[in-house]
Design a protein around this motif. Structure first.
Motif, PDB file in Angstrom:
ATOM      1  N   GLN A 210      55.598  14.418  35.550  1.00 59.74           N
ATOM      2  CA  GLN A 210      55.195  13.377  34.619  1.00 59.74           C
ATOM      3  C   GLN A 210      54.159  13.912  33.642  1.00 59.74           C
ATOM      4  OE1 GLN A 210      53.871  10.006  36.976  1.00 59.74           O
ATOM      5  NE2 GLN A 210      55.910   9.086  36.877  1.00 59.74           N
ATOM      6  N   ALA A 211      54.078  13.278  32.495  1.00 56.17           N
ATOM      7  CA  ALA A 211      53.078  13.660  31.503  1.00 56.17           C
ATOM      8  C   ALA A 211      51.688  13.607  32.127  1.00 56.17           C
ATOM      9  CB  ALA A 211      53.160  12.738  30.299  1.00 56.17           C
TER      10      ALA A 211
ATOM     11  N   LYS B 220      52.726  17.731  28.449  1.00 60.72           N
ATOM     12  CA  LYS B 220      53.180  16.711  27.510  1.00 60.72           C
ATOM     13  C   LYS B 220      54.705  16.755  27.427  1.00 60.72           C
ATOM     14  CE  LYS B 220      49.119  17.680  24.617  1.00 60.72           C
ATOM     15  NZ  LYS B 220      48.671  18.078  23.254  1.00 60.72           N
ATOM     16  N   PRO B 221      55.329  15.650  27.037  1.00 59.89           N
ATOM     17  CA  PRO B 221      56.792  15.667  26.884  1.00 59.89           C
ATOM     18  C   PRO B 221      57.270  16.778  25.944  1.00 59.89           C
ATOM     19  CG  PRO B 221      56.011  13.421  26.879  1.00 59.89           C
ATOM     20  CD  PRO B 221      54.787  14.297  26.870  1.00 59.89           C
ATOM     21  N   GLU B 222      56.490  17.119  24.949  1.00 61.63           N
ATOM     22  CA  GLU B 222      56.894  18.176  24.021  1.00 61.63           C
ATOM     23  C   GLU B 222      56.818  19.569  24.622  1.00 61.63           C
ATOM     24  OE1 GLU B 222      54.654  15.735  23.495  1.00 61.63           O
ATOM     25  OE2 GLU B 222      52.951  16.458  22.278  1.00 61.63           O
TER      26      GLU B 222
ATOM     27  N   THR C 232      58.543  20.201  27.234  1.00 62.17           N
ATOM     28  CA  THR C 232      59.845  20.330  27.867  1.00 62.17           C
ATOM     29  C   THR C 232      60.648  21.447  27.215  1.00 62.17           C
ATOM     30  OG1 THR C 232      59.941  18.012  28.536  1.00 62.17           O
ATOM     31  CG2 THR C 232      62.043  19.169  28.299  1.00 62.17           C
TER      32      THR C 232
ATOM     33  N   THR D 192      60.657  20.133  32.693  1.00 58.93           N
ATOM     34  CA  THR D 192      60.911  18.842  32.066  1.00 58.93           C
ATOM     35  C   THR D 192      59.708  17.944  32.312  1.00 58.93           C
ATOM     36  OG1 THR D 192      63.290  19.070  32.436  1.00 58.93           O
ATOM     37  CG2 THR D 192      62.448  16.870  31.914  1.00 58.93           C
ATOM     38  N   VAL D 193      59.146  17.421  31.235  1.00 55.42           N
ATOM     39  CA  VAL D 193      57.981  16.548  31.328  1.00 55.42           C
ATOM     40  C   VAL D 193      58.396  15.156  30.860  1.00 55.42           C
ATOM     41  CG1 VAL D 193      55.577  16.196  30.677  1.00 55.42           C
ATOM     42  CG2 VAL D 193      56.503  18.524  30.822  1.00 55.42           C
ATOM     43  N   SER D 194      58.308  14.200  31.758  1.00 59.64           N
ATOM     44  CA  SER D 194      58.699  12.829  31.426  1.00 59.64           C
ATOM     45  C   SER D 194      57.488  12.038  30.931  1.00 59.64           C
ATOM     46  CB  SER D 194      59.300  12.149  32.642  1.00 59.64           C
ATOM     47  OG  SER D 194      58.341  12.046  33.666  1.00 59.64           O
ATOM     48  N   SER D 195      57.777  11.099  30.048  1.00 57.32           N
ATOM     49  CA  SER D 195      56.683  10.294  29.468  1.00 57.32           C
ATOM     50  C   SER D 195      56.402   9.063  30.296  1.00 57.32           C
ATOM     51  CB  SER D 195      57.054   9.902  28.036  1.00 57.32           C
ATOM     52  OG  SER D 195      58.270   9.200  28.030  1.00 57.32           O
TER      53      SER D 195
END
Length: 125
Positions: free
Chosen positions: A13-14, A87-89, A91, A122-125
């Motif tokens: 997770q973020a 952060k999601p970015e 990913t 993979t980073v989820s928001s």
């Protein structure tokens, strides 16, 4: 030949953290630069961080400075990337690379001689 194998990727997770590892095997060199690069879907591979053979010179991309830490253990022929405050970015597929020689860390992809297959982060928001 040199083989580079990454590990440690996954889903987080973020705000979370991950630690990537890259182990080198096969032909070994006395002095070499190790770097991390990443490639997000639809984007070009970009530089993340690199460290000189003795660990004294380290270079980070602005986008990860203060959040990521690169380190190496020459006795184990392994380089690490500690990723915090993800952060999601962030990913992407993260790949390590080796540049033979006692030179300074570089963000220039063609200068690297060997590449790993990569590990997905993979980073989820």
């Amino acid at each position: 030949q040199v083989q580079l194998v990454e590990s440690g990727g996954g889903l987080v997770q973020a705000g979370g953290s991950l630690r990537l590892s890259c182990a080198a095997s096969g032909r070994t060199f006395r002095t070499y630069v190790m770097g991390w690069f990443r490639q997000a879907p639809g984007k070009e591979r970009e530089f993340v961080a690199a460290v000189s053979w003795n660990g004294f010179n380290i270079y980070y991309a602005d986008s990860v400075k203060g959040r990521f830490t690169i380190s190496r253990d020459n006795a184990k022929y392994t380089v690490y990337l500690q990723m915090n405050s993800l952060k999601p970015e962030d990913t992407a597929v993260y790949s390590c690379a080796l540049k033979n020689g006692p030179s300074v860390p570089s963000d220039t992809k063609p200068l690297y001689d060997y590449w790993g297959q990569g590990t997905q982060v993979t980073v989820s928001s």
